[in-house]
Design an enzyme around this catalytic site. Sequence first.
Site, PDB file in Angstrom:
ATOM      1  NE  ARG A 507      -3.594   2.562   0.318  1.00 20.17           N
ATOM      2  CZ  ARG A 507      -4.644   2.844  -0.440  1.00 20.17           C
ATOM      3  NH1 ARG A 507      -5.035   1.986  -1.358  1.00 20.17           N
ATOM      4  NH2 ARG A 507      -5.302   3.973  -0.286  1.00 20.17           N
ATOM      5  CD  GLU A 508       2.663   3.653   3.849  1.00 15.88           C
ATOM      6  OE1 GLU A 508       2.893   4.637   3.110  1.00 15.88           O
ATOM      7  OE2 GLU A 508       2.062   3.751   4.929  1.00 15.88           O
TER       8      GLU A 508
END
Length: 648
Positions: A507-508
């Site tokens: 996600r990051e």
Amino acid sequence: MSINVQRILSALILNLLLGVSANAAIDRSQLSDPQRGFLEAYEAIKANDRPLIARYKQSLKDYSLYPYIVYLDYKYHLSVTPDRLVEYFIERHSPQSPLPRRLKDDWLRKLGKQKNWALYLKHFEPDEYRAKDLQCYAFQARLAKGQTQTLNDDLLAFWQANLTLPRSCQKPLTYLRQNDLITGARVWDKVARAMQKGHTKTARRLARDLSAADQKQLDFWIAVYRQPKKIENAMPDHITPVIRKQIFKQALHRISYSDPEKALSALALRTEQYGLGQKEHDTLHTRLSLRLAYRHHPKAKAFLKQVDAQNKNLDAIHWEMRVAIREGDWEHYLSLYEQLPLTDQKDARWQYWLARALDVLNKDPAATRIWENLAKTRSYYGFLSADRLNLPYQFNPAASTPTPLADLKQKYPQIEVMQELKAIGWQSNLKREWYHLLDQLDEADFEGVAKLMSQWNHHSLAIQTVSRVQKWDDLALRFPTPYKKPILQAANDNQIDPAWVYGVIRRESAFSADISSPAGAIGLMQLLPRTARYIGRQNGFKKRAYTHLTQPESNIALGSAYLRYLIDKYQGNRVLATAAYNAGPKRVDAWLPQDRPLPADRWVETIPFNETRKYVKAVLEYTTIFKSSLQDRYDRLENVMPIIPPKQ
């Protein structure tokens, strides 16, 4: 189900601007003769060794990276490069390569400074170049060449659209003033836009074209901007009704950040006094009521209900629904669901909560049918729905059918260029070529390029490539497991689930180790330097580890240690720890329920920050997928989403 492509792409583009200096070191003994020759040519270009440059140009003229040699030579020595050579390069290589466009930008600036207007206008294309300085040079060129048809309208529109302008626009601005096109009303429009953005210095600079009386009005506006509570008192008589209304509306908005209830009270008290129409009132009332909702204020529902249904925007309806979810007011949720547009009613998010409401109120069989349908999908709501019915999770993998590499190379010569850039370690240039290639790919070829990027360990590029055409089901492409050794080691050291680490990284950064966000977060796990420094010192890391955050091993070790810190802080609650990783522990502490526990799915749905709400759902979904990939089993969300405790 998709990654936050815009965020990742923005960070990637920011990283691309680093240029050649960002390229990785490479062992030249492993390179081919043309590859070594290219790097030696680059050194000769930097040294401006003309005989050596000429020799390399001759020997490498058939090499796929030969255009880079010419480009770099012209770019480094643009001031002495004949215009005809630059012109030939641009015309010969467009549009397959990103190089002509990059060189053309610099060349146009050179032509603008030299006032070579004929050549400038020949190559300047308004729809292609959006840089303000290049547009200003174009206006200068049109003035100098007497091309005044539509000039007034074009220049005025450009001036009105931009709050700040570069030095190259001084002559066009003088032209506007000489022709009395910069009127007080037009200046006020720009001043007001600057103030709405909080750019008080820009507003003062723009106000130099205003009368002394108007500048006095701006002084008062700036004073209220800095101390919004001044709005509680009557405004001076010299403030005109139009400006008074703008000041009032902005002040209410700013007060609402700290005291939305006070802002609503001021709105009710002074709506008529400041001449707000019904629509303006309702818009402000909705916005201020949303501020109450973001804070989970007990009066939020009452204020949101006061807004006439016909004047409610979709955001207001969504937040009223979230208030109903948080409070467990399922009948009100059903009534709000009926107000949604049909496209929103079909959204998995609202479908899941519709089933929850129907199930709680009357055990309606329709709830089961909704959950059965959602449970067929690989998603956060699909997994939650499967938990409701005790069904197995559906991951629905489907391998890609990529175009063969040989066919791709024949169709897109840029791929061979990218392959050579990879070999010599020029990663940032490879990414530029990839980004440029995406705009030229046929839809059937995206999966082939994604597969190639994955094979080259450019997983972030692979993920973004398939996202362009919404190919969601090749899980090997979308959820790869690189950096396995350091991730498993860090997870073991910190006694956390490696699938959770993978979920956070996915996600990051989507596995891009060298990106930096606009907020300053760095690397795979997007750590802020101050957070890395704190965790590094607390856990006995060497200084090099928390000051070299683009190094994957250091970033993974520190990010995993931070996850351990958060899971300890929140007594094993992965939902709260995940939210805190994104928004910070202070905010998460403030979002905890006031007086009673709350089911985790209801808490997640009512997280005030859109970004954090989406982030937590995505990490929970991704962690589940990675767990299945890594261990051929998965944790059900119901087992990693415990009740959210109230504030202590």
